[in-house]
Design a protein around this motif. Sequence first.
Motif, PDB file in Angstrom:
ATOM      1  N   ALA A   1       0.842  -1.206   0.000  1.00 21.64           N
ATOM      2  CA  ALA A   1       0.000   0.000   0.000  1.00 21.64           C
ATOM      3  C   ALA A   1       0.877   1.256   0.000  1.00 21.64           C
ATOM      4  O   ALA A   1       0.583   2.237  -0.695  1.00 21.64           O
ATOM      5  CB  ALA A   1      -0.943   0.001   1.202  1.00 21.64           C
ATOM      6  N   GLU A   2       1.956   1.215   0.797  1.00 27.06           N
ATOM      7  CA  GLU A   2       2.895   2.344   0.791  1.00 27.06           C
ATOM      8  C   GLU A   2       3.501   2.485  -0.609  1.00 27.06           C
ATOM      9  O   GLU A   2       3.654   3.592  -1.133  1.00 27.06           O
ATOM     10  CB  GLU A   2       3.971   2.143   1.865  1.00 27.06           C
ATOM     11  N   ASN A   3       3.820   1.354  -1.235  1.00 28.99           N
ATOM     12  CA  ASN A   3       4.362   1.401  -2.601  1.00 28.99           C
ATOM     13  C   ASN A   3       3.345   2.028  -3.559  1.00 28.99           C
ATOM     14  O   ASN A   3       3.685   2.870  -4.394  1.00 28.99           O
ATOM     15  CB  ASN A   3       4.738  -0.007  -3.073  1.00 28.99           C
TER      16      ASN A   3
ATOM     17  N   THR B   1      -6.876   5.656  -7.455  1.00 27.80           N
ATOM     18  CA  THR B   1      -6.878   5.355  -6.018  1.00 27.80           C
ATOM     19  C   THR B   1      -5.697   4.431  -5.702  1.00 27.80           C
ATOM     20  O   THR B   1      -5.257   3.653  -6.570  1.00 27.80           O
ATOM     21  CB  THR B   1      -8.164   4.627  -5.590  1.00 27.80           C
ATOM     22  N   PRO B   2      -5.175   4.502  -4.463  1.00 29.85           N
ATOM     23  CA  PRO B   2      -4.108   3.575  -4.087  1.00 29.85           C
ATOM     24  C   PRO B   2      -4.539   2.112  -4.293  1.00 29.85           C
ATOM     25  O   PRO B   2      -3.726   1.273  -4.704  1.00 29.85           O
ATOM     26  CB  PRO B   2      -3.871   3.876  -2.610  1.00 29.85           C
ATOM     27  N   LYS B   3      -5.809   1.831  -4.046  1.00 26.07           N
ATOM     28  CA  LYS B   3      -6.252   0.440  -4.206  1.00 26.07           C
ATOM     29  C   LYS B   3      -6.169   0.000  -5.664  1.00 26.07           C
ATOM     30  O   LYS B   3      -5.703  -1.108  -5.964  1.00 26.07           O
ATOM     31  CB  LYS B   3      -7.686   0.280  -3.689  1.00 26.07           C
ATOM     32  N   ALA B   4      -6.581   0.891  -6.578  1.00 30.28           N
ATOM     33  CA  ALA B   4      -6.525   0.521  -8.000  1.00 30.28           C
ATOM     34  C   ALA B   4      -5.074   0.294  -8.430  1.00 30.28           C
ATOM     35  O   ALA B   4      -4.773  -0.630  -9.197  1.00 30.28           O
ATOM     36  CB  ALA B   4      -7.172   1.613  -8.854  1.00 30.28           C
ATOM     37  N   ILE B   5      -4.166   1.122  -7.901  1.00 24.70           N
ATOM     38  CA  ILE B   5      -2.745   0.946  -8.241  1.00 24.70           C
ATOM     39  C   ILE B   5      -2.235  -0.376  -7.668  1.00 24.70           C
ATOM     40  O   ILE B   5      -1.534  -1.139  -8.344  1.00 24.70           O
ATOM     41  CB  ILE B   5      -1.918   2.146  -7.730  1.00 24.70           C
TER      42      ILE B   5
ATOM     43  N   VAL C   1      -5.919  -0.034   4.973  1.00 22.13           N
ATOM     44  CA  VAL C   1      -4.571   0.425   4.619  1.00 22.13           C
ATOM     45  C   VAL C   1      -4.518   1.127   3.264  1.00 22.13           C
ATOM     46  O   VAL C   1      -3.605   1.908   3.007  1.00 22.13           O
ATOM     47  CB  VAL C   1      -3.562  -0.754   4.674  1.00 22.13           C
ATOM     48  N   VAL C   2      -5.484   0.868   2.418  1.00 22.63           N
ATOM     49  CA  VAL C   2      -5.460   1.532   1.105  1.00 22.63           C
ATOM     50  C   VAL C   2      -6.274   2.826   1.087  1.00 22.63           C
ATOM     51  O   VAL C   2      -6.397   3.471   0.050  1.00 22.63           O
ATOM     52  CB  VAL C   2      -5.945   0.577  -0.032  1.00 22.63           C
ATOM     53  N   GLU C   3      -6.810   3.213   2.254  1.00 18.88           N
ATOM     54  CA  GLU C   3      -7.560   4.476   2.305  1.00 18.88           C
ATOM     55  C   GLU C   3      -6.584   5.647   2.160  1.00 18.88           C
ATOM     56  O   GLU C   3      -5.539   5.689   2.803  1.00 18.88           O
ATOM     57  CB  GLU C   3      -8.338   4.578   3.623  1.00 18.88           C
ATOM     58  N   GLU C   4      -6.983   6.594   1.341  1.00 25.34           N
ATOM     59  CA  GLU C   4      -6.055   7.670   1.001  1.00 25.34           C
ATOM     60  C   GLU C   4      -5.661   8.572   2.174  1.00 25.34           C
ATOM     61  O   GLU C   4      -4.474   8.906   2.314  1.00 25.34           O
ATOM     62  CB  GLU C   4      -6.626   8.492  -0.146  1.00 25.34           C
ATOM     63  N   PRO C   5      -6.607   8.985   3.064  1.00 26.53           N
ATOM     64  CA  PRO C   5      -6.168   9.829   4.194  1.00 26.53           C
ATOM     65  C   PRO C   5      -5.124   9.120   5.056  1.00 26.53           C
ATOM     66  O   PRO C   5      -4.181   9.751   5.548  1.00 26.53           O
ATOM     67  CB  PRO C   5      -7.465  10.062   4.981  1.00 26.53           C
TER      68      PRO C   5
ATOM     69  N   PRO D   1      15.292   9.767  -1.242  1.00 27.93           N
ATOM     70  CA  PRO D   1      14.280  10.381  -0.387  1.00 27.93           C
ATOM     71  C   PRO D   1      13.839   9.412   0.723  1.00 27.93           C
ATOM     72  O   PRO D   1      14.236   8.247   0.708  1.00 27.93           O
ATOM     73  CB  PRO D   1      13.131  10.668  -1.361  1.00 27.93           C
ATOM     74  N   ALA D   2      13.027   9.897   1.657  1.00 27.19           N
ATOM     75  CA  ALA D   2      12.593   9.057   2.777  1.00 27.19           C
ATOM     76  C   ALA D   2      11.853   7.835   2.256  1.00 27.19           C
ATOM     77  O   ALA D   2      11.159   7.900   1.241  1.00 27.19           O
ATOM     78  CB  ALA D   2      11.670   9.862   3.690  1.00 27.19           C
ATOM     79  N   GLY D   3      11.999   6.727   2.946  1.00 29.66           N
ATOM     80  CA  GLY D   3      11.263   5.519   2.582  1.00 29.66           C
ATOM     81  C   GLY D   3       9.819   5.596   3.045  1.00 29.66           C
ATOM     82  O   GLY D   3       9.384   6.609   3.600  1.00 29.66           O
ATOM     83  N   GLY D   4       9.076   4.526   2.819  1.00 25.85           N
ATOM     84  CA  GLY D   4       7.656   4.518   3.151  1.00 25.85           C
ATOM     85  C   GLY D   4       7.354   4.178   4.591  1.00 25.85           C
ATOM     86  O   GLY D   4       6.270   4.475   5.092  1.00 25.85           O
TER      87      GLY D   4
END
Length: 457
Positions: free
Chosen positions: A221-223, A238-242, A311-315, A341-344
């Motif tokens: 999800a972070e990815n 959306t993160p879920k679609a990705i 976990v896939v919720e955007e907020p 850059p910073a990791g997830g």
Amino acid sequence: MFHFKTIIEPFRIKSVEMVKFTHREEREAALREAGWNVFRLHAEDVLVDLLTDSGTGAMSAAQWGALMQGDESYAGSRSYYRFRDVVRDLTGFRHIIPTHQGRAAERILFHTILKPGFVVPNNNHFDTTRANVEVEEAEARDLVVPEGHLPSFIHPFKGNMDLAALERTLAAEGDRIPLVMVTVTNNTGGGQPVSLENLRGVRALCDRYHKPFFLDACRFAENAYFVKMREPGQAGRTPKAIAQEMFSLADGCTMSAKKDGLANIGGFLAMNDDVWAERCRNLLILTEGFPTYGGLAGYDLEAVARGLEEVVEEPYLRYRIRSIEYLAERLVAAGVPIIQPAGGHAVYLDARALLPHVPPLQYPGIALTAALYLEAGIRGVEIGTVMFGRHPDGREEPAPMDLVRLAIPRRVYTQSHIDYVAEAVIAVAGSRDGLRGYRIVSAPAVLRHFTATFEPL
Ligand SMILES: Cc1ncc(COP(=O)(O)O)c(C=O)c1O
């Protein structure tokens, strides 16, 4: 209309756990007693515990409520089917095999498919993944892009697989490669993301060489959120679609639900191949449990199912990624060397750059980890020569990097905890000249970092 820039924790807190404050002398006594290895401390003696983001997250009220819905039937429990449906909706894989955590999924997969002399390419294997490959007398080969080895080099997808190196490896090793793996995000390489474009490239090579492609999906999800933020053309999804697209490019995955499952325990192995799945289930029954619980209670399956939805919720992801970036920004502004850059899920301090007077075989990562605990009660973890420097044949040499990972548990600490961590790291970095190296007093044959004891030099 106002537009507020502050990204806040997207939750309120209804249950708290007090932390214990200790004096420096108490911490020194505790660390000496622990053989100068923070893994051996009593967690109670730690003020801010950044040892790992694994299994240390706070569950939501909905997850705690879901625990009461757990169906503890041995076979075919309702909780299994709910878990299976959530995992299948996300991943699309045919076979969903629960396991008690990620390494159990790894062990079952690798014991089923590896033979001595086989080679497993990955961007970077995590420690348990590497150990589970090597215990089968196979080789865990890391093929991350060259940018992934440059701590301060800014690149949006430092977790990417080096596709040219992968192609050379596939051509050279042929039948000795049973599958290709990619770890999202790349924990060992700094929690760095892998782009969709790169995953598509891996898929194409796997198709050309007729190899299955598995994700180590612990932080999928972070990815996915990094892809949304950084990859051209992905911002509107959306993160879920990705995430669903990431999984659709693979043939299976191993997963530790202790990370992006937002649960305290759990994991799974998932795949499309019927033959492999049957062999994995047979081994699962031997060591984990019946295939509809895999070493988990029904209530754990419920907590993971709900966690995978949250976990896939955007907020949540916006806050999650921003809170790590915030810590990184403060450290960089103060001149502390970190992976950028910073990791997830973590900030990685570059201990080798910070302590150039401590040679890698005197473990600069251990020196920095010890100092953070002694001075501030903060527990991080060395990811460097102690963790990766010893080879299966007993040789020891410096790992590619000596890092100290400050992993941020999910939904646990507030911004003021993170401000305290930043202040402490900056203070310790300011006293770097006084930090000395360590030598190993005792260490087990595998995964030595967990239990080794040390002595300051
Ligand atoms: C990338 C990666 N793979 C696998 C694992 C193993 O998962 P577990 O700790 O649940 O066994 C971890 C855990 O930290 C990890 O970060």
